[in-house]
Design a protein around this motif. Structure first.
Motif, PDB file in Angstrom:
ATOM      1  N   LEU A  99      20.440 -37.146  25.637  1.00 13.87           N
ATOM      2  CA  LEU A  99      19.479 -36.355  24.853  1.00 13.87           C
ATOM      3  C   LEU A  99      18.096 -36.989  24.866  1.00 13.87           C
ATOM      4  CD1 LEU A  99      21.658 -35.335  21.761  1.00 13.87           C
ATOM      5  CD2 LEU A  99      20.944 -33.896  23.676  1.00 13.87           C
ATOM      6  N   GLU A 100      18.050 -38.311  24.828  1.00 13.88           N
ATOM      7  CA  GLU A 100      16.755 -38.992  24.876  1.00 13.88           C
ATOM      8  C   GLU A 100      16.090 -38.794  26.232  1.00 13.88           C
ATOM      9  OE1 GLU A 100      13.489 -41.138  23.675  1.00 13.88           O
ATOM     10  OE2 GLU A 100      15.161 -40.353  22.486  1.00 13.88           O
ATOM     11  N   ASN A 101      16.896 -38.845  27.308  1.00 18.11           N
ATOM     12  CA  ASN A 101      16.339 -38.599  28.638  1.00 18.11           C
ATOM     13  C   ASN A 101      15.867 -37.164  28.795  1.00 18.11           C
ATOM     14  OD1 ASN A 101      16.701 -41.205  29.679  1.00 18.11           O
ATOM     15  ND2 ASN A 101      18.832 -40.796  30.218  1.00 18.11           N
ATOM     16  N   VAL A 102      16.587 -36.215  28.174  1.00 20.73           N
ATOM     17  CA  VAL A 102      16.163 -34.820  28.231  1.00 20.73           C
ATOM     18  C   VAL A 102      14.845 -34.633  27.493  1.00 20.73           C
ATOM     19  CG1 VAL A 102      16.746 -32.490  27.465  1.00 20.73           C
ATOM     20  CG2 VAL A 102      18.479 -33.902  28.551  1.00 20.73           C
ATOM     21  N   ARG A 103      14.738 -35.297  26.341  1.00 21.27           N
ATOM     22  CA  ARG A 103      13.508 -35.152  25.555  1.00 21.27           C
ATOM     23  C   ARG A 103      12.298 -35.727  26.291  1.00 21.27           C
ATOM     24  NH1 ARG A 103      10.374 -37.888  22.089  1.00 21.27           N
ATOM     25  NH2 ARG A 103      11.550 -39.806  22.495  1.00 21.27           N
ATOM     26  N   SER A 104      12.521 -36.829  27.007  1.00 18.98           N
ATOM     27  CA  SER A 104      11.416 -37.458  27.736  1.00 18.98           C
ATOM     28  C   SER A 104      11.364 -37.046  29.209  1.00 18.98           C
ATOM     29  CB  SER A 104      11.542 -38.982  27.652  1.00 18.98           C
ATOM     30  OG  SER A 104      12.768 -39.414  28.234  1.00 18.98           O
ATOM     31  N   GLY A 105      12.237 -36.137  29.637  1.00 14.34           N
ATOM     32  CA  GLY A 105      12.300 -35.755  31.032  1.00 14.34           C
ATOM     33  C   GLY A 105      11.317 -34.660  31.389  1.00 14.34           C
ATOM     34  N   ASN A 106      11.466 -34.149  32.625  1.00 10.64           N
ATOM     35  CA  ASN A 106      10.563 -33.114  33.109  1.00 10.64           C
ATOM     36  C   ASN A 106      11.013 -31.750  32.590  1.00 10.64           C
ATOM     37  OD1 ASN A 106      12.829 -32.570  34.642  1.00 10.64           O
ATOM     38  ND2 ASN A 106      12.004 -33.453  36.516  1.00 10.64           N
ATOM     39  N   ARG A 107      10.295 -30.737  32.975  1.00  4.20           N
ATOM     40  CA  ARG A 107      10.567 -29.405  32.448  1.00  4.20           C
ATOM     41  C   ARG A 107      11.880 -28.844  32.957  1.00  4.20           C
ATOM     42  NH1 ARG A 107       6.398 -25.456  35.802  1.00  4.20           N
ATOM     43  NH2 ARG A 107       6.964 -26.161  37.904  1.00  4.20           N
ATOM     44  N   ALA A 158      23.800 -36.285  35.853  1.00  2.81           N
ATOM     45  CA  ALA A 158      23.360 -36.919  37.094  1.00  2.81           C
ATOM     46  C   ALA A 158      21.848 -37.094  37.123  1.00  2.81           C
ATOM     47  CB  ALA A 158      23.823 -36.093  38.289  1.00  2.81           C
ATOM     48  N   ILE A 159      21.119 -36.095  36.620  1.00  3.16           N
ATOM     49  CA  ILE A 159      19.660 -36.208  36.579  1.00  3.16           C
ATOM     50  C   ILE A 159      19.237 -37.344  35.674  1.00  3.16           C
ATOM     51  CG2 ILE A 159      17.533 -35.006  35.953  1.00  3.16           C
ATOM     52  CD1 ILE A 159      18.949 -32.388  36.616  1.00  3.16           C
ATOM     53  N   ALA A 160      19.902 -37.461  34.509  1.00  2.00           N
ATOM     54  CA  ALA A 160      19.546 -38.522  33.561  1.00  2.00           C
ATOM     55  C   ALA A 160      19.935 -39.901  34.088  1.00  2.00           C
ATOM     56  CB  ALA A 160      20.217 -38.249  32.217  1.00  2.00           C
ATOM     57  N   ALA A 161      21.127 -40.003  34.701  1.00  2.00           N
ATOM     58  CA  ALA A 161      21.588 -41.311  35.179  1.00  2.00           C
ATOM     59  C   ALA A 161      20.839 -41.771  36.416  1.00  2.00           C
ATOM     60  CB  ALA A 161      23.083 -41.255  35.476  1.00  2.00           C
ATOM     61  N   SER A 162      20.347 -40.848  37.224  1.00  2.00           N
ATOM     62  CA  SER A 162      19.642 -41.232  38.454  1.00  2.00           C
ATOM     63  C   SER A 162      18.322 -41.927  38.173  1.00  2.00           C
ATOM     64  CB  SER A 162      19.405 -39.998  39.325  1.00  2.00           C
ATOM     65  OG  SER A 162      18.547 -39.080  38.669  1.00  2.00           O
ATOM     66  N   ARG A 163      17.835 -41.823  36.941  1.00  2.00           N
ATOM     67  CA  ARG A 163      16.586 -42.497  36.592  1.00  2.00           C
ATOM     68  C   ARG A 163      16.784 -43.977  36.311  1.00  2.00           C
ATOM     69  NH1 ARG A 163      14.091 -38.677  31.965  1.00  2.00           N
ATOM     70  NH2 ARG A 163      12.250 -39.953  32.388  1.00  2.00           N
ATOM     71  N   SER A 164      18.048 -44.427  36.237  1.00  2.00           N
ATOM     72  CA  SER A 164      18.326 -45.846  35.998  1.00  2.00           C
ATOM     73  C   SER A 164      18.005 -46.660  37.241  1.00  2.00           C
ATOM     74  CB  SER A 164      19.793 -46.035  35.597  1.00  2.00           C
ATOM     75  OG  SER A 164      20.112 -45.267  34.460  1.00  2.00           O
ATOM     76  N   LYS A 165      17.631 -47.903  37.034  1.00  2.00           N
ATOM     77  CA  LYS A 165      17.281 -48.782  38.135  1.00  2.00           C
ATOM     78  C   LYS A 165      18.534 -49.391  38.756  1.00  2.00           C
ATOM     79  CE  LYS A 165      12.784 -50.024  36.158  1.00  2.00           C
ATOM     80  NZ  LYS A 165      11.913 -51.130  35.691  1.00  2.00           N
ATOM     81  N   PRO A 166      18.461 -49.834  40.018  1.00  2.00           N
ATOM     82  CA  PRO A 166      19.614 -50.500  40.645  1.00  2.00           C
ATOM     83  C   PRO A 166      20.001 -51.763  39.896  1.00  2.00           C
ATOM     84  CG  PRO A 166      17.972 -49.868  42.282  1.00  2.00           C
ATOM     85  CD  PRO A 166      17.335 -49.649  40.957  1.00  2.00           C
ATOM     86  N   ASP A 167      21.296 -52.102  39.950  1.00  2.00           N
ATOM     87  CA  ASP A 167      21.804 -53.304  39.308  1.00  2.00           C
ATOM     88  C   ASP A 167      22.710 -54.040  40.279  1.00  2.00           C
ATOM     89  OD1 ASP A 167      24.156 -51.796  39.273  1.00  2.00           O
ATOM     90  OD2 ASP A 167      23.747 -51.061  37.242  1.00  2.00           O
ATOM     91  N   HIS A 168      23.442 -55.047  39.773  1.00  2.00           N
ATOM     92  CA  HIS A 168      24.294 -55.859  40.645  1.00  2.00           C
ATOM     93  C   HIS A 168      25.515 -55.101  41.130  1.00  2.00           C
ATOM     94  CE1 HIS A 168      22.045 -59.532  40.133  1.00  2.00           C
ATOM     95  NE2 HIS A 168      22.039 -59.370  38.827  1.00  2.00           N
ATOM     96  N   VAL A 169      25.917 -54.061  40.411  1.00  2.00           N
ATOM     97  CA  VAL A 169      27.093 -53.283  40.814  1.00  2.00           C
ATOM     98  C   VAL A 169      26.682 -52.154  41.748  1.00  2.00           C
ATOM     99  CG1 VAL A 169      29.029 -51.893  39.996  1.00  2.00           C
ATOM    100  CG2 VAL A 169      28.280 -53.882  38.680  1.00  2.00           C
TER     101      VAL A 169
END
Length: 391
Positions: A99-107, A158-169
């Motif tokens: 919900l936070e990503n939707v609120r701060s996401g694109n249209r 998927a749209i919200a999670a794809s904004r996360s940065k790469p990590d060790h996994v």
């Protein structure tokens, strides 16, 4: 100090199964100079005191990694993920994050969330009416819409999670989630096309006078809701769309999803109208045409997404260009053989390559690596890994 370091390095090599003369860690990995302003990096040898040696020194065949440092951090990370997954509040925290990503996401994210909300309200109302009145057709259609809402929710995730940065996994990041969501939508639409064909065959076998006319109101309401979604994603309402990013593929699948549902509802409305006029085999004809239409609009998306997930050769780069680079590399005097060459799309717009070369013993790899990287960077391969092996 040097003796202790070499002993630690040899101990780590024995623990991991690599010998002293193993060259599987001698490689060069660079990123496209077109995408990044920084110059490409080449692994630096462990013994950096001798500046006269090339960056890929042949007497250094392993990388000095502190024993257990990376693997310990990875195990701690997996343990922390496992602990979080067992927490009862993890689902709520995930929902609040989306919900936070939707609120701060694109249209488009906000439009997708609004469309999912409308579908959930309509599906709940249809299911309640079907259960109260005993209409099995309404209940069946409500479960069909529920499954579609789940797929659209996965696309939003998927749209919200794809904004996360790469990590060790997930070292390449989460961009492929959008490709997976698009593939799932395409697979669902192919199943919808098959089910409509079966329904048309069933209508051909049975008496069409048993057609349930109470589904007309449901089809009209569903058509209105889906037309709102088509309007939201009208920019992606094309069959052969050029995917420049992973989100283009995901948004296109969402548009095709609501468009296919709209065609299905319109087909049911037309079939009922023709039946009321006394047209024979109207339902068979309408459902058959809808089945073919859904199959035709979804096949390009299905081929594109499956090609990315199966790591096929990138369609943006001609096969003749890759073959030409292979021949030019093989023609160099210091290269004996190109043993492996792999190229694939991580996501649309990001091509990854891996090359293994067998070189003459004693030759300098600096010029060879610069030549190979420069050649493939001109083709648009952003991430190139080159490994050299002695003959």
């Amino acid at each position: 100090m040097d003796t202790a370091s070499n002993d630690s390095q040899d101990s780590w090599n024995r623990d991991t199964g690599f010998g002293a003369n193993d060259r599987r860690f001698a490689f060069s990995r660079r990123t496209s100079s077109k995408q990044w302003q920084e110059p490409p990096h080449t692994p630096i040898p462990i013994n950096s005191d001798d500046s006269a040696k090339p960056l890929l020194s042949r007497n250094m065949s392993s990388i000095n990694i502190p024993p257990g440092s990376y693997f310990a951090s990875e195990s701690n990370k997996f343990c922390s993920v496992k602990d979080k997954s067992s927490d009862k509040l993890s689902v709520l925290s995930l929902a609040f994050t989306i919900l936070e990503n939707v609120r701060s996401g694109n249209r488009y994210m906000k439009r997708l969330f609004l469309m999912i909300s409308l579908n959930v309200l309509y599906t709940t109302a249809e299911l309640a009416i079907g259960l109260l009145t005993g209409r099995i057709g309404l209940v069946s259609d409500a479960f069909h819409l529920t499954f579609g809402c789940g797929l659209l929710t996965f696309s939003l995730f998927a749209i919200a999670a794809s904004r996360s940065k790469p990590d060790h996994v997930f070292t390449y990041g989460y961009k492929r989630l959008e490709v997976l969501a698009a593939f799932t939508n395409a697979l669902f639409l192919l199943f919808l096309s098959f089910s409509l064909a079966v329904e048309a065959l069933h209508a051909f076998i049975q008496d069409e006078s048993e057609h349930k006319h109470y589904l007309i109101f449901s089809a009209v309401t569903n058509l209105m809701v889906n037309l709102i979604g088509v309007w939201f994603f009208r920019s992606y309402a094309r069959l052969n769309l050029v995917y420049r990013k992973a989100e283009d593929m995901n948004y296109h699948s969402i548009c095709l999803h609501v468009l296919a549902d709209s065609i299905r509802s319109a087909g049911l409305i037309l079939a009922s109208w023709f039946l009321s006029l006394g047209v024979q085999n109207a339902e068979v004809l309408c459902l058959g045409l809808v089945s073919v239409a859904v199959f035709m609009i979804v096949m390009p998306l299905f081929r594109a997404t499956s090609g990315v997930l199966l790591q096929m050769a990138p369609p943006s780069i001609p096969t003749s260009a890759l073959s030409k680079c292979w021949r030019q590399i093989s023609s160099r005097e210091d290269i004996l053989e190109v043993t492996q060459a792999r190229f694939w799309e991580l996501v649309p717009g990001q091509v990854v390559g891996s090359l293994t070369l067998t070189t003459k013993k004693g030759s300098d790899n600096r010029q060879t690596l610069d030549f190979v990287h420069g050649m493939y960077h001109e083709l648009g391969i952003q991430d190139m890994t080159v490994q050299t092996e002695d003959a």
